[in-house]
Design a protein around this motif. Structure first.
Motif, PDB file in Angstrom:
ATOM      1  N   ALA A 116      20.155  -5.174  51.749  1.00  0.00           N
ATOM      2  CA  ALA A 116      18.985  -4.295  51.644  1.00  0.00           C
ATOM      3  C   ALA A 116      18.699  -3.733  53.022  1.00  0.00           C
ATOM      4  CB  ALA A 116      17.771  -5.061  51.124  1.00  0.00           C
ATOM      5  N   MET A 117      17.833  -2.711  53.062  1.00  0.00           N
ATOM      6  CA  MET A 117      17.385  -2.158  54.333  1.00  0.00           C
ATOM      7  C   MET A 117      15.862  -2.104  54.365  1.00  0.00           C
ATOM      8  SD  MET A 117      18.438   1.881  53.865  1.00  0.00           S
ATOM      9  CE  MET A 117      17.568   2.456  55.332  1.00  0.00           C
ATOM     10  N   VAL A 118      15.322  -2.445  55.546  1.00  0.00           N
ATOM     11  CA  VAL A 118      13.884  -2.405  55.785  1.00  0.00           C
ATOM     12  C   VAL A 118      13.646  -1.404  56.908  1.00  0.00           C
ATOM     13  CG1 VAL A 118      11.861  -3.725  56.504  1.00  0.00           C
ATOM     14  CG2 VAL A 118      13.625  -4.808  55.081  1.00  0.00           C
ATOM     15  N   THR A 119      12.746  -0.465  56.680  1.00  0.00           N
ATOM     16  CA  THR A 119      12.546   0.606  57.655  1.00  0.00           C
ATOM     17  C   THR A 119      11.194   0.503  58.343  1.00  0.00           C
ATOM     18  OG1 THR A 119      11.681   2.122  55.971  1.00  0.00           O
ATOM     19  CG2 THR A 119      14.043   2.163  56.365  1.00  0.00           C
ATOM     20  N   GLY A 120      11.219   0.738  59.656  1.00  0.00           N
ATOM     21  CA  GLY A 120       9.995   0.814  60.429  1.00  0.00           C
ATOM     22  C   GLY A 120       9.429   2.223  60.399  1.00  0.00           C
ATOM     23  N   ILE A 285       8.089   0.827  48.806  1.00  0.00           N
ATOM     24  CA  ILE A 285       9.369   0.549  48.150  1.00  0.00           C
ATOM     25  C   ILE A 285       9.878   1.831  47.509  1.00  0.00           C
ATOM     26  CG2 ILE A 285      10.550  -0.902  46.445  1.00  0.00           C
ATOM     27  CD1 ILE A 285       7.837  -2.630  46.585  1.00  0.00           C
ATOM     28  N   THR A 286      11.130   2.162  47.721  1.00  0.00           N
ATOM     29  CA  THR A 286      11.734   3.321  47.071  1.00  0.00           C
ATOM     30  C   THR A 286      12.500   2.848  45.845  1.00  0.00           C
ATOM     31  OG1 THR A 286      11.983   4.395  49.224  1.00  0.00           O
ATOM     32  CG2 THR A 286      13.171   5.356  47.373  1.00  0.00           C
ATOM     33  N   LEU A 287      12.029   3.246  44.682  1.00  0.00           N
ATOM     34  CA  LEU A 287      12.650   2.858  43.417  1.00  0.00           C
ATOM     35  C   LEU A 287      13.636   3.927  42.966  1.00  0.00           C
ATOM     36  CD1 LEU A 287       9.433   1.693  41.510  1.00  0.00           C
ATOM     37  CD2 LEU A 287      10.922   0.336  42.987  1.00  0.00           C
ATOM     38  N   GLY A 288      14.704   3.489  42.309  1.00  0.00           N
ATOM     39  CA  GLY A 288      15.672   4.421  41.748  1.00  0.00           C
ATOM     40  C   GLY A 288      16.891   4.657  42.602  1.00  0.00           C
ATOM     41  N   LEU A 289      16.894   4.150  43.841  1.00  0.00           N
ATOM     42  CA  LEU A 289      18.056   4.279  44.713  1.00  0.00           C
ATOM     43  C   LEU A 289      19.155   3.308  44.260  1.00  0.00           C
ATOM     44  CD1 LEU A 289      16.341   4.292  48.236  1.00  0.00           C
ATOM     45  CD2 LEU A 289      17.398   6.269  47.113  1.00  0.00           C
ATOM     46  N   PRO A 290      20.405   3.581  44.615  1.00  0.00           N
ATOM     47  CA  PRO A 290      21.468   2.616  44.345  1.00  0.00           C
ATOM     48  C   PRO A 290      21.468   1.466  45.347  1.00  0.00           C
ATOM     49  CG  PRO A 290      22.377   4.544  45.424  1.00  0.00           C
ATOM     50  CD  PRO A 290      20.933   4.857  45.154  1.00  0.00           C
ATOM     51  N   ILE A 291      20.552   1.492  46.306  1.00  0.00           N
ATOM     52  CA  ILE A 291      20.394   0.442  47.307  1.00  0.00           C
ATOM     53  C   ILE A 291      18.941  -0.004  47.300  1.00  0.00           C
ATOM     54  CG2 ILE A 291      22.255   1.358  48.741  1.00  0.00           C
ATOM     55  CD1 ILE A 291      20.124   2.589  50.561  1.00  0.00           C
ATOM     56  N   ILE A 292      18.664  -1.121  47.990  1.00  0.00           N
ATOM     57  CA  ILE A 292      17.295  -1.628  48.093  1.00  0.00           C
ATOM     58  C   ILE A 292      16.717  -1.208  49.437  1.00  0.00           C
ATOM     59  CG2 ILE A 292      15.882  -3.712  48.270  1.00  0.00           C
ATOM     60  CD1 ILE A 292      17.931  -5.067  46.401  1.00  0.00           C
ATOM     61  N   ARG A 293      15.559  -0.551  49.373  1.00  0.00           N
ATOM     62  CA  ARG A 293      14.884  -0.143  50.600  1.00  0.00           C
ATOM     63  C   ARG A 293      13.396  -0.423  50.510  1.00  0.00           C
ATOM     64  NH1 ARG A 293      10.803   4.270  51.753  1.00  0.00           N
ATOM     65  NH2 ARG A 293      10.525   3.984  53.999  1.00  0.00           N
ATOM     66  N   THR A 294      12.877  -1.143  51.495  1.00  0.00           N
ATOM     67  CA  THR A 294      11.447  -1.364  51.622  1.00  0.00           C
ATOM     68  C   THR A 294      11.016  -0.917  53.014  1.00  0.00           C
ATOM     69  OG1 THR A 294      11.628  -3.628  52.474  1.00  0.00           O
ATOM     70  CG2 THR A 294      11.577  -3.354  50.077  1.00  0.00           C
ATOM     71  N   GLN A 316       6.749  -7.995  57.949  1.00  0.00           N
ATOM     72  CA  GLN A 316       7.130  -9.269  57.335  1.00  0.00           C
ATOM     73  C   GLN A 316       7.058  -9.170  55.813  1.00  0.00           C
ATOM     74  OE1 GLN A 316       8.092 -12.363  59.003  1.00  0.00           O
ATOM     75  NE2 GLN A 316       8.744 -12.724  56.891  1.00  0.00           N
ATOM     76  N   ALA A 317       6.012  -8.511  55.300  1.00  0.00           N
ATOM     77  CA  ALA A 317       5.889  -8.341  53.850  1.00  0.00           C
ATOM     78  C   ALA A 317       7.028  -7.488  53.304  1.00  0.00           C
ATOM     79  CB  ALA A 317       4.540  -7.699  53.513  1.00  0.00           C
ATOM     80  N   ALA A 318       7.411  -6.435  54.043  1.00  0.00           N
ATOM     81  CA  ALA A 318       8.519  -5.584  53.611  1.00  0.00           C
ATOM     82  C   ALA A 318       9.825  -6.368  53.580  1.00  0.00           C
ATOM     83  CB  ALA A 318       8.645  -4.374  54.532  1.00  0.00           C
ATOM     84  N   LEU A 319      10.008  -7.238  54.561  1.00  0.00           N
ATOM     85  CA  LEU A 319      11.210  -8.066  54.590  1.00  0.00           C
ATOM     86  C   LEU A 319      11.226  -9.039  53.417  1.00  0.00           C
ATOM     87  CD1 LEU A 319      13.777  -9.159  55.909  1.00  0.00           C
ATOM     88  CD2 LEU A 319      12.318 -10.587  57.377  1.00  0.00           C
ATOM     89  N   LEU A 320      10.110  -9.695  53.155  1.00  0.00           N
ATOM     90  CA  LEU A 320      10.048 -10.642  52.044  1.00  0.00           C
ATOM     91  C   LEU A 320      10.277  -9.939  50.708  1.00  0.00           C
ATOM     92  CD1 LEU A 320       7.027 -12.857  53.162  1.00  0.00           C
ATOM     93  CD2 LEU A 320       9.465 -13.428  53.232  1.00  0.00           C
ATOM     94  N   GLN A 321       9.738  -8.712  50.581  1.00  0.00           N
ATOM     95  CA  GLN A 321       9.950  -7.957  49.342  1.00  0.00           C
ATOM     96  C   GLN A 321      11.421  -7.597  49.180  1.00  0.00           C
ATOM     97  OE1 GLN A 321       7.366  -6.682  46.788  1.00  0.00           O
ATOM     98  NE2 GLN A 321       9.403  -7.066  45.960  1.00  0.00           N
ATOM     99  N   ALA A 322      12.077  -7.190  50.267  1.00  0.00           N
ATOM    100  CA  ALA A 322      13.500  -6.862  50.211  1.00  0.00           C
ATOM    101  C   ALA A 322      14.326  -8.083  49.821  1.00  0.00           C
ATOM    102  CB  ALA A 322      13.971  -6.311  51.555  1.00  0.00           C
ATOM    103  N   ILE A 323      13.955  -9.233  50.375  1.00  0.00           N
ATOM    104  CA  ILE A 323      14.679 -10.467  50.044  1.00  0.00           C
ATOM    105  C   ILE A 323      14.507 -10.791  48.562  1.00  0.00           C
ATOM    106  CG2 ILE A 323      14.713 -12.960  50.431  1.00  0.00           C
ATOM    107  CD1 ILE A 323      13.848 -12.364  53.340  1.00  0.00           C
ATOM    108  N   GLU A 324      13.284 -10.674  48.066  1.00  0.00           N
ATOM    109  CA  GLU A 324      13.028 -10.966  46.652  1.00  0.00           C
ATOM    110  C   GLU A 324      13.841 -10.037  45.738  1.00  0.00           C
ATOM    111  OE1 GLU A 324       9.373 -10.751  43.404  1.00  0.00           O
ATOM    112  OE2 GLU A 324       8.911 -10.903  45.547  1.00  0.00           O
TER     113      GLU A 324
END
Length: 329
Positions: A116-120, A285-294, A316-324
């Motif tokens: 997954a990717m997490v963006t600042g 969160i971007t839904l509908g992508l072929p990848i996970i991005r928070t 930290q919340a974005a990271l935890l969401q990506a992990i989930e």
């Protein structure tokens, strides 16, 4: 990638803002995954020095097995800035750097290097000033992944809000709410709530576009001509949809207790409520992508860069969401 350890890419965003600071602070704590920063190592080293925080940078190699790094250590996929960075001072020369970091993260997610990717936070204005048309992460990632339709959703404890339209002037919103677009948004939202959020039968509350949801056509016709027919068609397929409802009464405790996600027609219809409830701890969160991005729920805070007067809650919340989400793949 090691099957038991997730590898998550993090892009700090605008180099003159607080994105690098947030990442450095996050690296001070043990994580359950391997973080890979896609950034300029020199930038991170200099910023860590300003913050007086220890940071041991390890160059990332995709062929290495994923491993959890000790606190204070950070693996980095190097992308050099075009010009030296000064905290709080935007520079158009570094706009391509910001997008290159995103491109590398996307490519790594598509190839399976990253789970997954997490963006600042980035600064849309400086990217546009550099002559690069840019409306936001959501639209850019859709284009980079050749995804025809994506959905922007923000989440905090007790509330999820998804958007039918995103970064549009208010004068253009009504023209973009048509049956085909609305149906695609709802189908993506429903599918993602099932796949990545573990909701077998999600309840989605849909806002009307106009005050009082149009007041039976006296304050606007979109509810009758567009929204209701789409909802009726999808409800006939078994989706649990409630609406269109007046947006000013959707966000009351009783209604929220009955819903898994609120679907707002435009950006400032639903997001002010969500950010009032959870600003600094919410996730984009971007839904509908072929990848996970928070992503974080806030901007670059240029005035706070290099000051240590920041909080990592949203990152930290974005990271935890990506992990989930990645754990459900």
């Amino acid at each position: 990638m090691n099957s038991t350890i997730l590898r998550i890419a993090v892009t700090p965003g605008e180099p003159a803002g607080i994105g690098p600071d947030l990442l450095i602070q996050l690296a001070q704590r043990p994580q359950s995954v391997e973080l890979v920063a896609i950034a300029d190592p020199q930038l991170l080293t200099e910023r860590a020095g300003q913050l007086e925080l220890p940071l041991c940078i390890e160059e990332f190699t995709a062929s290495d097995a994923a491993s959890i790094r000790p606190a204070g250590h950070l693996r980095v996929l190097p992308v050099p800035t075009s010009t030296p960075v000064t905290c709080g001072q935007l520079d158009v020369a570094n706009a391509p750097y910001v997008l290159q970091c995103l491109d590398n993260a996307v490519e790594g997610c598509q190839s399976g290097v990253f789970a997954a990717m997490v963006t600042g936070p980035l600064h849309k204005g400086i990217i546009n000033q550099a002559g690069i048309p840019f409306t936001g992460h959501t639209e850019y990632l859709a284009e980079k992944t050749a995804t025809d339709q994506v959905v922007m959703m923000l989440a905090t404890e007790g509330l999820r809000v998804a958007l039918v339209t995103t970064h549009l002037p208010l004068s253009q919103v009504a023209d973009h709410i048509n049956p085909s677009h609305l149906e695609r948004v709802i189908r993506i939202l429903h599918a993602e709530l099932v796949k990545h959020f573990g909701l077998a039968h999600p309840n989605i509350t849909v806002c009307g576009l106009n005050p009082h949801a149009g007041e039976q056509g006296h304050m606007g016709h979109e509810e009758i001509s567009v929204i209701e027919p789409v909802l009726n068609r999808l409800k006939a397929e078994g989706m649990q949809l409630d609406g269109p409802l007046p947006a000013d009464t959707v966000f009351v405790p009783y209604q929220l207790s009955r819903t898994d996600c609120v679907l707002s027609m435009y950006h400032d219809q639903g997001l002010p409520v969500l950010k009032h409830m959870g600003f600094g701890h919410a996730v984009n969160i971007t839904l509908g992508l072929p990848i996970i991005r928070t992503s974080v729920d806030h901007g670059t805070a240029l005035d706070k860069a290099g000051s240590n007067d920041i909080h990592t809650g949203s990152l930290q919340a974005a990271l935890l969401q990506a992990i989930e989400m990645a754990s459900r793949e």
